[in-house]
Write a protein that holds these residues in place. Structure first.
Motif, PDB file in Angstrom:
ATOM      1  N   TYR A   1       6.499 -77.729 -26.201  1.00 49.95           N
ATOM      2  CA  TYR A   1       5.671 -77.812 -27.408  1.00 49.95           C
ATOM      3  C   TYR A   1       5.019 -76.459 -27.619  1.00 49.95           C
ATOM      4  CZ  TYR A   1       3.151 -80.118 -31.145  1.00 49.95           C
ATOM      5  OH  TYR A   1       2.702 -80.494 -32.395  1.00 49.95           O
ATOM      6  N   GLY A   2       5.433 -75.764 -28.700  1.00 45.10           N
ATOM      7  CA  GLY A   2       4.985 -74.404 -28.969  1.00 45.10           C
ATOM      8  C   GLY A   2       5.918 -73.418 -28.279  1.00 45.10           C
TER       9      GLY A   2
ATOM     10  N   TYR B   1       6.304 -58.013 -34.673  1.00 47.99           N
ATOM     11  CA  TYR B   1       5.547 -58.973 -33.869  1.00 47.99           C
ATOM     12  C   TYR B   1       5.779 -60.371 -34.419  1.00 47.99           C
ATOM     13  CZ  TYR B   1       1.810 -59.588 -30.412  1.00 47.99           C
ATOM     14  OH  TYR B   1       1.094 -59.911 -29.283  1.00 47.99           O
TER      15      TYR B   1
ATOM     16  N   PHE C   1      -4.174 -75.125 -27.089  1.00 48.57           N
ATOM     17  CA  PHE C   1      -4.505 -75.933 -28.269  1.00 48.57           C
ATOM     18  C   PHE C   1      -4.406 -77.415 -27.944  1.00 48.57           C
ATOM     19  CE2 PHE C   1      -2.837 -71.950 -30.180  1.00 48.57           C
ATOM     20  CZ  PHE C   1      -4.017 -71.546 -30.774  1.00 48.57           C
TER      21      PHE C   1
ATOM     22  N   PRO D   1       4.647 -70.059 -27.524  1.00 48.96           N
ATOM     23  CA  PRO D   1       3.726 -68.925 -27.453  1.00 48.96           C
ATOM     24  C   PRO D   1       4.307 -67.839 -26.555  1.00 48.96           C
ATOM     25  CG  PRO D   1       2.950 -70.702 -26.039  1.00 48.96           C
ATOM     26  CD  PRO D   1       4.151 -71.229 -26.777  1.00 48.96           C
ATOM     27  N   ALA D   2       3.707 -66.662 -26.611  1.00 46.42           N
ATOM     28  CA  ALA D   2       4.142 -65.555 -25.754  1.00 46.42           C
ATOM     29  C   ALA D   2       4.168 -66.003 -24.293  1.00 46.42           C
ATOM     30  CB  ALA D   2       3.181 -64.383 -25.929  1.00 46.42           C
TER      31      ALA D   2
ATOM     32  N   HIS E   1      -4.539 -55.208 -24.655  1.00 45.40           N
ATOM     33  CA  HIS E   1      -3.209 -54.661 -24.955  1.00 45.40           C
ATOM     34  C   HIS E   1      -3.178 -53.126 -24.941  1.00 45.40           C
ATOM     35  CE1 HIS E   1      -3.346 -58.682 -26.696  1.00 45.40           C
ATOM     36  NE2 HIS E   1      -2.039 -58.690 -26.842  1.00 45.40           N
TER      37      HIS E   1
ATOM     38  N   LYS F   1      -2.969 -84.175 -33.282  1.00 46.67           N
ATOM     39  CA  LYS F   1      -1.887 -84.139 -34.273  1.00 46.67           C
ATOM     40  C   LYS F   1      -0.714 -85.036 -33.865  1.00 46.67           C
ATOM     41  CE  LYS F   1      -0.239 -79.935 -34.940  1.00 46.67           C
ATOM     42  NZ  LYS F   1       0.115 -78.624 -35.474  1.00 46.67           N
TER      43      LYS F   1
ATOM     44  N   TYR G   1       3.728 -63.132 -33.392  1.00 46.10           N
ATOM     45  CA  TYR G   1       2.521 -63.979 -33.324  1.00 46.10           C
ATOM     46  C   TYR G   1       1.671 -63.785 -34.585  1.00 46.10           C
ATOM     47  CZ  TYR G   1      -2.123 -65.624 -32.167  1.00 46.10           C
ATOM     48  OH  TYR G   1      -3.337 -66.275 -32.212  1.00 46.10           O
TER      49      TYR G   1
ATOM     50  N   THR H   1       5.657 -74.062 -34.927  1.00 45.31           N
ATOM     51  CA  THR H   1       5.400 -74.078 -36.374  1.00 45.31           C
ATOM     52  C   THR H   1       5.636 -72.728 -37.052  1.00 45.31           C
ATOM     53  OG1 THR H   1       3.097 -73.652 -35.785  1.00 45.31           O
ATOM     54  CG2 THR H   1       3.649 -75.927 -36.350  1.00 45.31           C
TER      55      THR H   1
ATOM     56  N   GLU I   1       2.301 -57.275 -22.245  1.00 43.28           N
ATOM     57  CA  GLU I   1       1.394 -56.869 -23.326  1.00 43.28           C
ATOM     58  C   GLU I   1      -0.049 -56.804 -22.844  1.00 43.28           C
ATOM     59  OE1 GLU I   1       1.460 -59.415 -26.774  1.00 43.28           O
ATOM     60  OE2 GLU I   1       3.616 -59.240 -26.909  1.00 43.28           O
ATOM     61  N   HIS I   2      -0.368 -57.681 -21.896  1.00 43.52           N
ATOM     62  CA  HIS I   2      -1.754 -57.760 -21.415  1.00 43.52           C
ATOM     63  C   HIS I   2      -1.925 -56.820 -20.228  1.00 43.52           C
ATOM     64  CE1 HIS I   2      -2.370 -62.053 -23.222  1.00 43.52           C
ATOM     65  NE2 HIS I   2      -2.301 -61.107 -24.127  1.00 43.52           N
TER      66      HIS I   2
END
Ligand code: DWN
Length: 417
Positions: A324-325, A83, A387, A327-328, A184, A394, A85, A350, A227-228
Motif C-alpha cells: 500500500y503506497g 522527482y 499515513f 513511497p521512497a 538531503h 480510507k 514525490y 495514488t 537522499e537522506h
C-alpha cells in the motif's frame, strides 16, 4: 559516487573505518550500520529500462558533534533532476502545510509587503497556502518536472539548487522555509550559511526534519536512504546552525508527520530561546545517543527477518499480498528485507507519476488504486506507514470485508477491522 570526508555538521575530518565502534570515546566519524548496496529510493523504473544500479548505504556517527549521517554521496543530479514525490499526494500533508502557513502568517504578522522563500518547494503546496493569505512567495526547486507543476499552479519557482551564487541575486526575506530538505543537503554548512545570507535582520528560518530519535524508537530503518544524508538530532543541529550565525530558538514536534518531525525556528538572535528546546534536548540525550544508535543497528537485520518471515508465512497459507503506497522508503524496506514479486503482487499508489513504473531492485509494479481495487489482496503491506490513520480510515470498506494490513513498524503486526 564520492565520499564526503569531513563530518557534515562540525567539519571533523577524521573518519575511522575500523573497529572503532567499540571505542566510543575516540574522536572520529565511525560506521554504525551497513545496509549493503541498495537502489536509489525514488528512482522508479519504467518498463523496458530496468537497471540493477545499487549504491552503498552505510550510516556513520560523529563522536565529536553526535551527527548521524551518510558519507557516500550519489551525485545529486541523479536523484533530484526528475522527482516522483509530490507534497500534495496526501490529505495529511496538504492539511499540515495549510496549518503551517496559517501559524507562521500569524506569528510573524505577515502582510503583502513580506515575502517567503521556500527552499525545496516541490509542487508549491506550502507556498500556495501562503499565497491564499496574501503573502508574496518564491520557490526554489531543482526538479524540473515538479517545479513545472508548481509554476502551472501559479507559484513562481526557480529551477535551481539553493547556493550562495543564487542567494546573492535574491532580495532579503522575512521568512525562509525548508521542509524535509536539510536531510538531503550534501554541504550542510554551506546551505545554512546561504540561508543566513538571504534572511533579513528580523527574519526567521523555519524548517522541518524527521527526528532521528523517532527513527530509532520506531525502528524505521526504511527512512535511511541515499537522499537522506543527515539524520538530525537537536544537539548537532543547533551546533551547525550556530556556526552559521543562527540560533535555534523554538521547536514544535509533530509525531505523526513522516513518522516524527521536528519543526525548528532559527533566528539571528538567541534572546527568545523557548524552554521546549532544552526539554527536547534532554529527552533526546536518553533516546538517540551513541548507545541507542548501536542497539538500533543491531535490531535492524533481525526486524528485516521477522517481517519477511511473517509475509512468507502468509504466502504459505495461500494469501495474496500487495503493497500500500510506493513511497521512497518502500524501495529500502523491500530490497533490504528481500521482499520481491514472489511475495507482493503489486504496490498501489495514488501518484500518477509513479503508476506504470516499478520499484527498483525488487521490480514490484506500481499500479493505481483503481486497478488495485479490481484485484484486491487479502493483506496490504503498509509501505506508507506514516499515513496509517489516513489510510486505515480510507480503507474501512476493505477492512470491513475481512481485508488486513501488515504494519511494518515499530514491530511487524497485523491490523484488522
Ligand atoms: O524527505 C522526503 C519526504 C518528505 O518525502 C523524501 N526524500 C521523499 C518523500 O518520502 P516518501 O516517498 O517516503 O514520502 P511519503 O509521503 O511517505 O509517500 C507516501 C506515498 O504513498 C506517496 O507516493 C503517496 C502514497 N499514498 C497512497 O498511495 N495512498 C499516500 C496515501 C496517504 C494514500 O492514501
Amino acid at each position: 559516487m564520492s565520499s564526503w570526508l569531513p563530518c557534515r555538521g562540525c567539519g571533523l575530518s577524521e573518519f575511522s573505518l575500523g573497529a572503532s565502534l567499540w571505542a566510543p570515546r575516540h574522536r572520529a566519524v565511525v560506521p554504525m550500520l551497513n545496509m549493503g548496496s541498495l537502489p536509489l529510493a525514488n528512482r522508479l523504473e519504467n518498463p523496458g529500462s530496468i537497471s540493477d544500479k545499487a549504491y552503498p548505504l552505510v550510516v556513520y556517527y560523529c563522536h565529536n558533534c553526535a551527527l548521524i549521517q551518510l558519507a557516500d554521496l550519489v551525485p545529486r543530479d541523479e536523484m533530484f533532476t526528475e522527482y516522483v514525490y509530490l507534497t500534495s499526494a496526501s490529505k495529511t500533508m496538504m492539511e499540515h502545510f495549510d496549518r503551517y502557513a496559517e501559524a507562521l502568517s500569524n506569528r510573524l504578522d505577515l502582510t503583502t509587503r513580506d515575502s517567503v522563500l521556500d527552499v525545496g518547494s516541490n509542487d508549491g503546496t506550502l507556498l500556495k497556502a501562503f499565497q491564499r493569505r496574501g503573502v508574496r512567495v518564491l520557490g526554489i526547486e531543482p526538479a524540473q518536472n515538479v517545479a513545472s507543476i508548481a509554476e502551472q499552479g501559479g507559484v513562481p519557482t526557480l529551477t535551481e539548487y539553493f547556493d550562495l551564487e543564487l542567494a546573492k541575486k535574491l532580495e532579503k526575506v522575512r521568512l525562509v522555509t525548508a521542509n524535509n530538505i536539510m536531510s538531503h543537503v550534501g554541504n550542510l554548512r554551506g546551505f545554512l550559511a546561504t540561508v543566513a545570507h538571504v534572511l533579513g535582520p528580523d527574519g526567521l528560518f523555519v524548517f522541518e526534519v524527521p527526528w532521528v530519535a523517532d527513527v530509532i524508537r520506531n525502528n524505521s530503518f526504511d527512512m535511511i536512504y541515499h537522499e537522506h544524508l543527515t539524520y538530525f538530532g537537536l544537539k548537532p543541529l543547533a551546533r551547525a546552525l550556530r556556526e552559521a550565525g543562527l540560533f535555534l530558538v523554538d521547536l514544535e514536534y509533530y509525531p505523526t508527520i513522516h513518522g516524527g518531525t521536528l519543526r525548528g525556528f532559527a533566528s539571528r538572535s538567541s534572546d527568545e530561546l523557548s524552554p521546549v528546546v532544552r526539554e527536547m534536548s534532554t529527552r533526546e540525550e536518553k533516546e538517540a545517543d551513541f548507545w541507542a544508535l548501536k542497539d538500533f543497528s543491531e535490531r535492524v537485520p533481525k526486524l528485516a527477518h521477522q517481517l519477511r518471515n511473517m509475509l512468507l508465512g502468509l504466502k504459505k497459507e495461500g494469501k495474496r499480498i500487495a503493497g500500500y503506497g510506493a513511497p521512497a522508503k518502500a524501495t529500502i524496506l523491500l530490497n533490504y528485507c528481500n521482499i520481491g514479486r514472489n511475495i507482493l503482487d503489486y504496490a498501489s499508489d495514488t501518484t500518477p507519476l509513479k503508476q506504470g513504473k516499478s520499484i527498483p531492485g525488487v521490480r514490484v509494479p506500481v499500479v493505481s488504486p483503481q486497478l488495485a481495487r479490481t484485484k484486491p489482496p487479502d493483506y496490504y503491506l503498509l509501505l506508507a506507514w506514516n499515513f496509517r490513520e489516513e489510510i486505515l480510515t480510507k480503507e474501512k470498506e476493505f477492512l470491513d470485508k475481512g481485508g488486513r494490513f501488515v504494519v511494518p513498524f515499530p514491530n511487524p503486526e497485523v491490523v484488522d477491522s
